[in-house]
Design a protein around this motif. Structure first.
Motif, PDB file in Angstrom:
ATOM      1  N   PRO A 124      -3.561  12.948  -5.052  1.00 20.43           N
ATOM      2  CA  PRO A 124      -3.881  11.594  -5.517  1.00 20.43           C
ATOM      3  C   PRO A 124      -5.313  11.228  -5.152  1.00 20.43           C
ATOM      4  CG  PRO A 124      -2.497  11.505  -3.564  1.00 20.43           C
ATOM      5  CD  PRO A 124      -2.571  12.946  -3.962  1.00 20.43           C
ATOM      6  N   TYR A 125      -5.940  10.447  -5.992  1.00 15.74           N
ATOM      7  CA  TYR A 125      -7.291   9.974  -5.700  1.00 15.74           C
ATOM      8  C   TYR A 125      -7.220   8.844  -4.675  1.00 15.74           C
ATOM      9  CZ  TYR A 125      -9.463  12.613  -9.497  1.00 15.74           C
ATOM     10  OH  TYR A 125      -9.939  13.613 -10.295  1.00 15.74           O
TER      11      TYR A 125
ATOM     12  N   ALA B 195       3.319  11.673  -9.826  1.00 20.14           N
ATOM     13  CA  ALA B 195       3.922  12.812  -9.125  1.00 20.14           C
ATOM     14  C   ALA B 195       3.078  13.226  -7.924  1.00 20.14           C
ATOM     15  CB  ALA B 195       4.085  13.981 -10.087  1.00 20.14           C
ATOM     16  N   ASN B 196       1.755  13.252  -8.088  1.00 19.77           N
ATOM     17  CA  ASN B 196       0.869  13.611  -6.979  1.00 19.77           C
ATOM     18  C   ASN B 196       1.055  12.675  -5.789  1.00 19.77           C
ATOM     19  OD1 ASN B 196      -0.307  15.749  -8.327  1.00 19.77           O
ATOM     20  ND2 ASN B 196      -2.107  14.605  -8.992  1.00 19.77           N
TER      21      ASN B 196
ATOM     22  N   TYR C 151     -14.558  12.912 -11.532  1.00 15.50           N
ATOM     23  CA  TYR C 151     -14.891  13.561 -12.807  1.00 15.50           C
ATOM     24  C   TYR C 151     -14.565  15.057 -12.712  1.00 15.50           C
ATOM     25  CZ  TYR C 151     -17.301   9.173 -13.745  1.00 15.50           C
ATOM     26  OH  TYR C 151     -17.600   7.844 -13.931  1.00 15.50           O
ATOM     27  N   ALA C 152     -13.285  15.352 -12.781  1.00 21.27           N
ATOM     28  CA  ALA C 152     -12.835  16.730 -12.602  1.00 21.27           C
ATOM     29  C   ALA C 152     -13.179  17.567 -13.836  1.00 21.27           C
ATOM     30  CB  ALA C 152     -11.333  16.761 -12.359  1.00 21.27           C
TER      31      ALA C 152
ATOM     32  N   PRO D 249       0.828  -1.207   0.000  1.00 21.68           N
ATOM     33  CA  PRO D 249       0.000   0.000   0.000  1.00 21.68           C
ATOM     34  C   PRO D 249       0.861   1.255   0.000  1.00 21.68           C
ATOM     35  CG  PRO D 249      -0.767  -1.574   1.647  1.00 21.68           C
ATOM     36  CD  PRO D 249       0.543  -2.076   1.146  1.00 21.68           C
ATOM     37  N   VAL D 250       0.339   2.323  -0.614  1.00 22.29           N
ATOM     38  CA  VAL D 250       1.096   3.571  -0.712  1.00 22.29           C
ATOM     39  C   VAL D 250       1.543   4.052   0.671  1.00 22.29           C
ATOM     40  CG1 VAL D 250       0.907   6.020  -1.286  1.00 22.29           C
ATOM     41  CG2 VAL D 250       0.040   4.296  -2.874  1.00 22.29           C
ATOM     42  N   GLY D 251       0.646   3.971   1.636  1.00 15.77           N
ATOM     43  CA  GLY D 251       0.969   4.451   2.975  1.00 15.77           C
ATOM     44  C   GLY D 251       2.101   3.690   3.632  1.00 15.77           C
TER      45      GLY D 251
END
Length: 526
Positions: free
Chosen positions: A172-173, A123-124, A180-181, A32-34
């Motif tokens: 990041p999402y 990058a985000n 839906y930006a 996981p990213v965390g």
């Protein structure tokens, strides 16, 4: 009606409970990213991905199909400054003939869009995860975060110039909320670009030296070069910020030129011209390169040498032991008459044979006599003799920004501020000409002179179309190589078509518009 036994219900509950426990465990094959961003090495590994030639800004200079060249080739074709003689891909032909539509270019523009947003997402994640980490020393991580901000800014810099208003996603999402930006105004996108670049340049702790002398990693000079050009772009169309942006462009360019970081233009020395050095791999990590796409002949090769000889070139050179090692060579980038006419073929060293361009291949036959194969103009900047006739694997780096660009940015900005651009033009002219031409006395003539030098000096580096967009002007050349500029819209592209307002932006990808209904409206004319 079927009956469900209590045994079945009990088994279902047991399975469900087991599934919940199973799903609660961390996957063994991923992290996981965390949990990932815990060490500097992990951050460095994530940042290294941003240099990948397959995605983001580097992908714009990477070869797709061999007959198509890179995306930068397509823009050079669109500008009328180069031709793709083969152009097997219809998408390339549509842009070259100004017949592009949202339908016929959907796959092409969607590939560009997806590549940049994929890089932005990476990058985000890096920027957010590192900033939130309590286990990473933030001072040590600062140059890596600065690099991620640089790449994010570059991604948006390409997107906003190609598509205009685009979704501005800076986090990041972590859920489907806000996925839906909508499109963000061009001005707001540029503000985000400038913020990222200024953060990286001022507070990023980046090394102040040329990229090649910084382990091929982004340096302070890399960031400053792009920031100076961003300001120059903001001074022109579509934002029209004028003197305020020109002042920032000049100050940023001067900070690089006056730096003690070792940035220096290549010179003419020892029988080797500055423009030979731009071609030779021995100088790939030299003092002039501010930003490049790195290649390695044994890992990831450059295909650019295959564009330095024409389709008609014989794979087995007559009466010699020379044989082209590549399966083919091809003409995906050749200079147009308009571009070639800008150069004085006698006085401009860049236009001399085998500097920027070549019209012949010279060799010695097995019998010991001189021989040559002649052809129309080809880009000699990409000629790599070892790769072409021996290994079919070139490690030549692809130049994106050079210190020459910084000098020309400073010259243009100074002139627009009615200051003397001579200190910035003189080093460029001194090495490019046998006898340097006089710099015009009035501002309007100097403007034409400086823009023409950008076309001549920065050819093959992806600047033509973007310079036309920000200046909204197109070059006209007379028989004496004098270059003036007239309005882009309404001007011929040299192929019988005329530029319209529609051509100033790419169409938004229809595929993305179907996924995201908030992307409306489509760009005008599409």
């Amino acid at each position: 009606m079927k009956k469900i036994s209590f045994f079945a219900l009990g088994m279902a509950a047991l399975v469900f409970a087991s599934c919940k426990k199973f799903l609660a465990e961390n996957p063994k094959s991923s992290q996981p990213v965390g949990d990932y961003y815990q060490t500097i090495d992990q951050v460095q590994s994530a940042v290294n991905y941003l240099y990948n030639p397959a995605t983001g800004p580097n992908s714009f200079f990477s070869i797709g199909g061999l007959y198509d060249g890179s995306n930068s080739f397509t823009l050079d074709n669109l500008s009328g400054m180069s031709n793709n003689v083969v152009a097997q891909n219809p998408s390339v032909r549509y842009f070259a003939s100004l017949t592009q539509t949202a339908d016929n270019e959907d796959n092409y523009v969607d590939g560009i869009w997806s590549s940049f947003y994929s890089n932005i997402a990476s990058a985000n994640t890096i920027i957010t995860a590192v900033s939130a980490s309590t286990s990473i020393d933030q001072t040590s991580a600062a140059p890596l975060v600065a690099t991620a901000k640089f790449f994010r800014a570059m991604d948006y810099y390409y997107l906003v110039r190609l598509f205009g208003a685009v979704p501005l996603i800076l986090k990041p999402y972590t859920s489907l909320d806000g996925i839906y930006a909508p499109r963000t105004s061009v001005d707001s996108v540029y503000q985000a670009i400038v913020k990222d670049l200024n953060d990286a340049y001022t507070n990023g702790g980046l090394t102040d030296k040329p990229m090649g002398q910084n382990g091929n990693q982004i340096s302070k000079g890399t960031v400053g070069t792009v920031l100076a050009e961003v300001y120059l772009t903001m001074a022109g169309k579509p934002l029209g910020q004028g003197s305020t942006a020109y002042t920032s462009a000049l100050q940023t360019a001067q900070s690089i030129i006056n730096s003690s970081g070792g940035y220096a233009l290549f010179d003419n020395s020892g029988g080797t011209t500055a423009f030979d050095k731009l071609r030779l791999t021995a100088y790939d990590q030299g003092s002039e390169y501010m930003y490049f796409v790195e290649y390695n002949s044994s890992i990831q090769q450059s295909a650019y040498p295959e564009y330095s000889l024409p389709n008609t070139f014989p794979l087995s050179v007559p009466n010699s032991n020379l044989h082209v090692a590549y399966t083919l060579v091809t003409q995906a980038w050749t200079p147009t008459t308009t571009l070639l006419s800008m150069y004085d073929s006698t006085n401009d060293i860049r236009r001399h044979e085998k500097q920027f361009y070549s019209t012949s291949f010279n060799y010695t036959t097995t019998g010991g006599t001189p021989a040559s194969i002649t052809y129309s103009f080809m880009p000699y900047r990409w000629f790599d003799s070892l790769a072409i006739f021996s290994t079919a694997a070139s490690g030549k780096y692809t130049s994106v920004y050079r210190l020459a660009d910084v000098y020309l940015i400073a010259a243009e900005a100074a002139n627009e501020l009615n200051q003397d651009p001579t200190p910035f033009l003189t080093p460029i002219l001194a090495r490019a000409y046998v006898t340097p031409p006089a710099i015009p006395a009035n501002q309007a003539s100097r403007r034409n002179f400086i823009l023409a030098e950008r076309f001549k000096e920065l050819a093959m580096e992806g600047h033509f179309w973007f310079d036309m967009l920000r200046t909204q002007s197109y070059p006209d050349v007379d028989a004496s190589h004098n270059v003036t500029f007239s309005a882009l819209v309404g001007h011929s592209n040299g192929r019988g078509q005329t530029y319209a307002n529609t051509d100033l932006l790419f169409p938004l990808p229809l595929t993305e518009m179907q996924r995201n209904p908030n992307l409306v409206p489509q760009n005008p004319g599409y």
